[in-house]
Design a protein around this motif. Structure first.
Motif, PDB file in Angstrom:
ATOM      1  N   ASN A 179      -6.308   9.541  -8.095  1.00  9.55           N
ATOM      2  CA  ASN A 179      -6.152   9.444  -6.641  1.00  9.55           C
ATOM      3  C   ASN A 179      -7.280   8.629  -6.014  1.00  9.55           C
ATOM      4  O   ASN A 179      -7.049   7.873  -5.053  1.00  9.55           O
ATOM      5  N   SER A 181       0.908   4.256  -2.811  1.00 14.15           N
ATOM      6  CA  SER A 181       0.796   5.685  -2.480  1.00 14.15           C
ATOM      7  C   SER A 181       1.958   6.477  -3.053  1.00 14.15           C
ATOM      8  O   SER A 181       1.771   7.577  -3.596  1.00 14.15           O
ATOM      9  N   SER A 222       0.828  -1.207   0.000  1.00 10.29           N
ATOM     10  CA  SER A 222       0.000   0.000   0.000  1.00 10.29           C
ATOM     11  C   SER A 222       0.861   1.256   0.000  1.00 10.29           C
ATOM     12  O   SER A 222       0.512   2.264  -0.637  1.00 10.29           O
ATOM     13  N   GLY A 223       1.992   1.225   0.692  1.00 10.43           N
ATOM     14  CA  GLY A 223       2.889   2.378   0.683  1.00 10.43           C
ATOM     15  C   GLY A 223       3.508   2.619  -0.680  1.00 10.43           C
ATOM     16  O   GLY A 223       3.668   3.771  -1.107  1.00 10.43           O
ATOM     17  N   MET A 248       1.447   6.959  -6.721  1.00 14.01           N
ATOM     18  CA  MET A 248       0.446   7.974  -7.039  1.00 14.01           C
ATOM     19  C   MET A 248       1.003   9.390  -6.857  1.00 14.01           C
ATOM     20  O   MET A 248       0.640  10.304  -7.606  1.00 14.01           O
ATOM     21  N   LEU A 249       1.874   9.569  -5.873  1.00  9.61           N
ATOM     22  CA  LEU A 249       2.534  10.869  -5.731  1.00  9.61           C
ATOM     23  C   LEU A 249       3.387  11.177  -6.954  1.00  9.61           C
ATOM     24  O   LEU A 249       3.375  12.307  -7.477  1.00  9.61           O
ATOM     25  N   ILE A 264      -5.696   0.770  -2.293  1.00 13.26           N
ATOM     26  CA  ILE A 264      -5.082   0.673  -0.966  1.00 13.26           C
ATOM     27  C   ILE A 264      -6.070   0.076   0.035  1.00 13.26           C
ATOM     28  O   ILE A 264      -5.703  -0.757   0.877  1.00 13.26           O
ATOM     29  N   LYS A 298      -5.391  -3.400   2.147  1.00 11.33           N
ATOM     30  CA  LYS A 298      -4.955  -3.057   3.496  1.00 11.33           C
ATOM     31  C   LYS A 298      -4.819  -4.292   4.379  1.00 11.33           C
ATOM     32  O   LYS A 298      -3.857  -4.437   5.126  1.00 11.33           O
ATOM     33  N   ALA A 305      -6.486   5.035  -6.599  1.00 12.45           N
ATOM     34  CA  ALA A 305      -5.414   4.606  -5.702  1.00 12.45           C
ATOM     35  C   ALA A 305      -5.945   4.333  -4.304  1.00 12.45           C
ATOM     36  O   ALA A 305      -5.547   3.358  -3.651  1.00 12.45           O
ATOM     37  N   ARG A 306      -6.855   5.173  -3.813  1.00 15.85           N
ATOM     38  CA  ARG A 306      -7.432   4.951  -2.490  1.00 15.85           C
ATOM     39  C   ARG A 306      -8.211   3.640  -2.441  1.00 15.85           C
ATOM     40  O   ARG A 306      -8.178   2.911  -1.447  1.00 15.85           O
TER      41      ARG A 306
END
Length: 354
Positions: free
Chosen positions: A336, A264, A260-261, A267-268, A343, A347, A339-340
């Motif tokens: 975004n 993220s 998940s990291g 996505m950044l 994640i 999780k 991506a959420r």
């Protein structure tokens, strides 16, 4: 002298309360003095009591509300100006391969810009994410401490380099030195049509993708490295105790925990790739056409088109550029949001819920 009573030291006297003097030291059987009851605050219902708590609560709540208001204001502004532009467009805004917003009959569309933005960003992600994850794993699990710290510092330093510096480096160094790679791709993959190359300057979407990959590499690497360093040591030690190799530990313990990291971080990086302006404008040779080959000059992106045309556009031309900016805004929100969702689905497997 008075004679002490023989009854005062008898067991019966101790039972009746006639204890002998203990020279100021309490006997173990003495009752303890009653402890003072703690003062109870008149307000213990969980609400903020101190002025500092009220101030912090107000600032936190105000910051969240201000963020929502700013986002809503941006969306309303972009939508209003976009409606004015699209209503005066004499062509299909989504499919037209032309941008002439200053003519007597304005005709403009975002097909070329959407294609160039998505393709260059996908190329950048395909190159940068695997390399960034590899560098992050090397720094966090393979490199000795004397090498890991300086290497991590250099990676973080690359993230602070301005985009115009990347653009100048790309235009003056990267473009002249990509001709050999372009010829190699044409020799072995030119039959696909996607990598066919006719001689010329390497100012194409593929070059833009390579430059964007270099630019987003520090962001993805830094975040992924910090995530990998948070993996519980007990997970790794348990895998080693079961006889796992170093790679098996990474595959079974580190990567699932940090998935998940890494998403993220990606996505950044994708957010920067989608909105990059100066570096793309410096490297790309713009043209409103969609080429089958990624190695041919031409194409464009939303940010590059806005930066290059905004200064010379009239009121309606600016509205047209703002309309293209609204599309980029929506694409960023969709990316975004996706991506959420990813994640959230991952999780329970990544250890983030622990």
């Amino acid at each position: 002298m008075t004679e002490a009573s023989p009854i005062s030291d008898s067991p019966q006297a101790r039972v009746n309360g006639n204890r002998p003097a203990s020279h100021g030291r309490p006997s173990p059987s003495d009752p303890l003095p009653p402890s003072p009851s703690p003062s109870v605050s008149p307000s213990v219902s969980g609400k903020a009591v101190h002025p500092g708590d009220r101030i912090f609560l107000g600032l936190s709540r105000g910051s969240g509300i201000a963020l929502l208001v700013i986002m809503a204001a941006i969306a309303v502004f972009l939508t209003y100006r976009s409606v004015l532009a699209i209503s005066g467009d004499h062509a299909n805004f989504l499919t037209t391969l032309e941008w002439n917003a200053t003519g007597t009959e304005p005709k403009f569309g975002i097909a070329v810009l959407a294609f160039g933005t998505v393709v260059s960003s996908v190329i950048a992600m395909a190159i940068a994410v695997p390399v960034a994850v590899g560098i992050a794993l090397f720094i966090s699990h393979y490199a000795p401490r004397r090498l890991a710290s300086p290497l991590g510092y250099v990676i973080d330093l690359l993230a602070a380099v301005p985009s115009i510096i990347y653009g100048l480096w790309g235009g003056l160094f990267l473009v002249p030195h990509l001709s050999g790679l372009y010829r190699w791709l044409d020799d072995y993959l030119g039959w696909t049509g996607v990598f066919s190359y006719s001689e010329g300057a390497a100012r194409s979407l593929f070059t833009v993708g390579i430059l964007l990959a270099i630019m987003i590499l520090p962001i993805v690497t830094s975040v992924s490295r910090e995530v990998f360093l948070q993996v519980p040591k007990t997970h790794e030690e348990a895998a080693l105790a079961l006889g796992a190799t170093r790679w098996e530990v990474i595959r079974m313990a580190v990567l699932p925990f940090g998935r998940s990291g890494v998403i993220s971080a990606s996505m950044l990086g994708l957010g920067r790739a989608l909105g990059e302006t100066m570096a793309v404008a410096t490297v790309l040779s713009p043209g409103f056409l969609i080429n089958a080959s990624l190695l041919d000059p031409g194409g464009g992106t939303f940010a590059q088109n806005i930066a290059s045309k905004f200064s010379e556009a009239d009121q309606f031309g600016q509205d047209a550029l703002i309309a293209s900016g609204l599309v980029l805004f929506v694409i960023t929100l969709l990316v975004n949001g996706a991506a959420r969702l990813i994640i959230a689905r991952r999780k329970e497997y990544s250890g983030a819920a622990a």
